[in-house]
Design an enzyme around this catalytic site. Structure first.
Site, PDB file in Angstrom:
ATOM      1  N   GLU B  49       0.812  -1.223   0.000  1.00 29.96           N
ATOM      2  CA  GLU B  49       0.000   0.000   0.000  1.00 29.96           C
ATOM      3  C   GLU B  49       0.844   1.269   0.000  1.00 29.96           C
ATOM      4  O   GLU B  49       0.430   2.306  -0.525  1.00 29.96           O
ATOM      5  CB  GLU B  49      -0.966   0.012   1.184  1.00 29.96           C
ATOM      6  CG  GLU B  49      -2.101  -0.990   1.087  1.00 29.96           C
ATOM      7  CD  GLU B  49      -1.753  -2.354   1.659  1.00 29.96           C
ATOM      8  OE1 GLU B  49      -0.562  -2.599   1.942  1.00 29.96           O
ATOM      9  OE2 GLU B  49      -2.664  -3.194   1.820  1.00 29.96           O
ATOM     10  N   PHE B 111     -11.904  -7.536  13.406  1.00 30.57           N
ATOM     11  CA  PHE B 111     -10.814  -7.998  12.553  1.00 30.57           C
ATOM     12  C   PHE B 111     -10.409  -6.887  11.571  1.00 30.57           C
ATOM     13  O   PHE B 111     -11.267  -6.289  10.922  1.00 30.57           O
ATOM     14  CB  PHE B 111     -11.244  -9.253  11.786  1.00 30.57           C
ATOM     15  CG  PHE B 111     -10.192  -9.739  10.832  1.00 30.57           C
ATOM     16  CD1 PHE B 111      -8.970 -10.214  11.297  1.00 30.57           C
ATOM     17  CD2 PHE B 111     -10.403  -9.708   9.463  1.00 30.57           C
ATOM     18  CE1 PHE B 111      -7.991 -10.644  10.423  1.00 30.57           C
ATOM     19  CE2 PHE B 111      -9.425 -10.136   8.576  1.00 30.57           C
ATOM     20  CZ  PHE B 111      -8.208 -10.606   9.059  1.00 30.57           C
ATOM     21  N   GLN B 112      -9.131  -6.649  11.475  1.00 33.39           N
ATOM     22  CA  GLN B 112      -8.561  -5.621  10.586  1.00 33.39           C
ATOM     23  C   GLN B 112      -9.184  -4.246  10.813  1.00 33.39           C
ATOM     24  O   GLN B 112      -9.379  -3.485   9.869  1.00 33.39           O
ATOM     25  CB  GLN B 112      -8.680  -6.036   9.115  1.00 33.39           C
ATOM     26  CG  GLN B 112      -7.726  -7.174   8.751  1.00 33.39           C
ATOM     27  CD  GLN B 112      -7.613  -7.433   7.255  1.00 33.39           C
ATOM     28  OE1 GLN B 112      -8.545  -7.192   6.514  1.00 33.39           O
ATOM     29  NE2 GLN B 112      -6.473  -7.958   6.834  1.00 33.39           N
ATOM     30  N   LYS B 161     -17.757  -0.969   5.722  1.00 29.41           N
ATOM     31  CA  LYS B 161     -18.195  -1.871   4.652  1.00 29.41           C
ATOM     32  C   LYS B 161     -19.719  -1.862   4.493  1.00 29.41           C
ATOM     33  O   LYS B 161     -20.231  -1.985   3.380  1.00 29.41           O
ATOM     34  CB  LYS B 161     -17.693  -3.278   4.969  1.00 29.41           C
ATOM     35  CG  LYS B 161     -17.812  -4.250   3.822  1.00 29.41           C
ATOM     36  CD  LYS B 161     -17.216  -5.580   4.238  1.00 29.41           C
ATOM     37  CE  LYS B 161     -17.464  -6.650   3.191  1.00 29.41           C
ATOM     38  NZ  LYS B 161     -17.003  -7.959   3.679  1.00 29.41           N
ATOM     39  N   MET B 469      24.254   9.219   2.999  1.00 24.72           N
ATOM     40  CA  MET B 469      24.167  10.540   3.632  1.00 24.72           C
ATOM     41  C   MET B 469      24.424  10.431   5.129  1.00 24.72           C
ATOM     42  O   MET B 469      25.075  11.294   5.722  1.00 24.72           O
ATOM     43  CB  MET B 469      22.803  11.170   3.349  1.00 24.72           C
ATOM     44  CG  MET B 469      22.717  12.637   3.717  1.00 24.72           C
ATOM     45  SD  MET B 469      23.966  13.638   2.872  1.00 24.72           S
ATOM     46  CE  MET B 469      23.042  14.265   1.470  1.00 24.72           C
TER      47      MET B 469
END
Lengths: 165, 569
Positions: B49, B111-112, B161, B469
């Site tokens: 993602e 969940f999630q 959802k 760096m």
């Protein structure tokens, strides 16, 4: 640690979820400690009135006001000096009282324009409103007795005359 | 129609061509709607993602249109946070739609489930948790408006959802309700006239051009302003290309690793006018000594930038292009020819250069050859670190939208996915991703995304086996105590690319550079990776140590021990 002055800021904001979080974040991200925050629906229910009292450097505060103004939800945000606004706070104090000292406590309450809102054999609940400094003074005196609980509302304000809040 | 289908229709209405994303349970209604609506929007399945957000970001920076991301709830959403802060810091318009657990389960550790609204608050311009399907289309319309107007930025829309599945009648043109949102446009005429008067007195004017000029597409106006005033122009890292770096008056980038002549000009000017830059700490160094004697002017669309770093003498809030247009009506040529000649002298006397102490391949020569063979016309997306600074120095930008680099957040792993997004947005242009071996490994899984879409993106990996760096800082300021910078364990990048079916080249000596670039730039059947095995210990100069003033600029490696820098990293 440097002691910063307290600033009192009024914010007019749309009444959407998360608005308060966004505002508080702007203060915390810049190291400001919010002393008090009062929020409630405005006359027009789509908006909320918020009063925030916070300590911090004046230069940072300018930044904070600009950042608050930038929030999508914020209509406007103003810092009010005490002379330009009516600033009030309310306190509820539960103090132990018996027949020997009750008179003195009631006398103090009366002096500060407070009132008794609960009265039992061994305690009193006192309600008082006014400038925060006045409440501080009353609390100082009542500390000579036993304060069991105390709740302060935090500052709320309205601008004087034609000025917007 | 359900709410998810209405969202897809809304995205079509807003001209969306691509959605970058990754599927998951809570977002299934949206993925279903991509099928049921028969939409022309192409969904690009990424491999992580974070990559989706950088792709959307690269698409947005290179096209000027907002990038769109669709991911699922919980970890799907939290993986977008790095991309969100990258976009937020650099003012890039982006819409991120996240699936969320069903409304009745909100706050129950379903969940999630993750509190995406709460987590994302500090890294977005605005955010929504949609509470009712009736709010859906209005929310999308508001999100596009907020993301693309004023100072652009990312907006997140979290959709439970059950809401995205709800059937209903949806008004795609649902009216926005944003009474508090202010969009500055034209600046105050009086303020602009005052600024014009300040220019009149200047003999050594300098324009400091930032990303705001790219975002408002003010390239033509910037050029006219510079020429009309006869003022040299320095740009920030993200302002690169807002005036062609091949223009006579352009001095390139200023600041920590800016060109010596840009930095001399900043130190010596009598007026500095910043347009669309936020006086980043990499530019101003020691605040109280920055241009202490010069008149400072600040033009920016975001009023909260006023006085944040520098307290300017004159200030005007509004869109860069509109303000310059107005300013052009009031200004005249400054009496600045002696100054312009002096600056040109510095450019001759202190050019960008590099030594090849180790004798191997230098990143600078690889980048200079890219610049030469692409005629400075490539869209370049970089990561963060030494390669980024050398790229900024040696790859000239001639258009604002051709330089994609993570400036504010300094996000490693940005360059490669951003290049993919840019290639989708501008399929006919040459797109080159420039990364170090460290940053590339953070998002290299997107090799699959580039390969399956047959994108002709060039992936340059400048490999010095170090986080260069940080090593440079440890060498210069921490008595050469190297810690956590050795990239031992690097893969064979050529074999790695080939395992994804990606064409790959390797450069190991200076002799390889021109030949490999020629071959790589001619290859257009899909992505190709070019690994350049470079000197391990080269350092970037010029350098102004963080927090120091411009007098402390190092043109080459110091011979004395330096104090630890006081500024930010």
């Amino acid at each position: 640690m440097k002691e910063y002055p307290t600033h009192t800021i009024s914010i007019y904001i749309t009444n959407n979820p998360g608005g308060l979080m966004r505002m508080c974040q702007i203060f915390s991200r810049r190291g400001f400690n919010i002393d008090s925050l009062v929020a409630s629906p405005a006359m027009d229910g789509r908006f909320s009135r918020v009063t925030i009292a916070a300590k911090g450097a004046a230069e940072s505060l300018k930044q904070i006001i600009l950042q608050l103004e930038k929030l999508v939800d914020v209509m406007h945000c103003i810092e009010h000096k005490n002379s330009e606004a009516i600033v009030r706070e309310m306190v509820l104090i539960k103090v132990l009282a018996n027949s020997a000292n009750r008179g003195e406590i009631l006398q103090i309450t009366k002096h500060f324009g407070g009132k008794t809102v609960d009265f039992t054999d061994n305690s009193l609940v006192i309600e008082c409103s006014g400038a925060s400094s006045k409440l501080d003074a009353m609390i100082d005196l009542l500390e000579n007795y036993e304060i069991v609980e105390m709740v302060r509302s935090g500052q709320m304000l309205v601008a004087r005359g034609d000025q917007p809040t | 129609m359900n709410a998810a289908e209405a969202v897809i229709k809304c995205l079509e209405k807003h001209g969306v061509e691509y959605i970058f994303g990754y599927s998951g349970g809570a977002a299934i209604p949206f993925f279903d709607a991509l099928v049921t609506t028969n939409t022309k929007i192409e969904f690009i399945l990424v491999r992580h993602e974070q990559g989706a957000t950088h792709m959307a970001d690269g698409y947005a920076r290179s096209t000027g249109k907002p990038g769109v991301v669709l991911v699922t709830s919980g970890p799907g959403a939290t993986n977008t946070i790095t991309g969100l802060i990258t976009a937020q810091m650099d003012s890039v318009p982006m819409i991120v739609i996240t699936g969320q657990t069903i409304s009745p389960m909100l706050g129950k550790d379903a969940f999630q489930e993750a509190d995406v609204f709460g987590i994302s608050l500090p890294v977005v311009k605005h955010s929504y948790l949609v509470r009712s399907h009736e709010d859906m289309t209005r929310t999308v319309n508001e999100a596009f408006y907020i993301a693309t107007t004023g100072r652009p930025g990312p907006v997140i829309i979290d959709v439970p959802k059950d809401i995205s599945s709800t059937e209903g009648v949806f008004d795609l043109d649902a009216k926005m309700d944003l009474p508090g949102y202010k969009v500055p446009g034209h600046g105050d005429k009086g303020e602009i006239e005052t600024i014009a008067k300040a220019f009149k007195k200047s003999r050594k004017p300098l324009l400091l051009i930032g990303h705001g000029c790219v975002l408002s597409e003010a390239e033509e106006e910037v050029r006219q302003l510079a020429e009309k005033l006869n003022a040299p122009v320095v740009t920030t890292l993200l302002g690169k290309g807002a005036i062609s770096e091949k223009h006579d008056l352009s001095l390139g980038m200023l600041g920590m690793h800016g060109t010596a002549y840009a930095n001399f000009a900043v130190k010596d000017c009598d007026l500095i006018c910043s347009i669309g830059s936020r006086w980043d700490d990499r530019i101003v160094g020691k605040l109280e000594e920055f241009c202490a004697e010069a008149v400072k002017i600040h033009i920016d669309i975001d009023a909260s930038e006023y006085g944040k770093m520098i307290v300017p003498d004159y200030w005007c809030a509004g869109d860069a292009r509109l303000i310059i247009e107005e300013l052009l009506l009031h200004i005249k040529r400054c009496d600045s020819q002696a100054w312009v000649d002096q600056v040109k002298g510095w450019r001759t006397d202190f050019p960008l250069k590099y030594d090849n102490i180790e004798g191997g391949l230098t990143m600078q020569e690889v980048l200079a050859e890219l610049d030469k063979q692409s005629d400075s016309e490539a869209i370049i997306a970089t990561d963060v670190g030494q390669h980024q600074m050398w790229c900024a120095q040696f790859c000239k930008s001639t258009q604002g939208k051709n330089w994609l680099s993570s400036g504010g957040a300094g996000t490693m792993g940005f360059g490669f996915p951003a290049a993919i997004g840019a290639q989708f947005g501008r399929p006919n242009d040459l797109v080159v991703s420039v990364s170090g071996d460290g940053g590339f490994q953070m998002t290299l899984c997107e090799l699959a995304t580039a390969a399956i879409n047959k994108l002709p993106v060039k992936i340059l990996v400048l490999n010095n086996s170090y986080l260069g760096m940080v090593r440079q800082w440890q060498e210069l300021f921490f008595d050469e105590r190297l810690s956590g910078v050795d990239m031992e364990g690097n893969p064979d990048f050529v074999k790695l690319a080939e395992s994804y079916g990606v064409k790959a080249f390797r450069m190991e000596t200076s002799d390889d550079v021109a030949k490999v670039w020629k071959e790589a730039l001619a290859y257009n059947e899909g992505p190709c990776l070019i690994e350049a095995v470079c000197n391990k210990t080269d350092n970037v100069y010029p350098m102004i140590p963080a927090g120091a003033n411009y007098d402390k600029m190092l043109l080459e490696a110091p011979t004395v021990k330096l104090e630890k820098p006081t500024g930010s990293t």
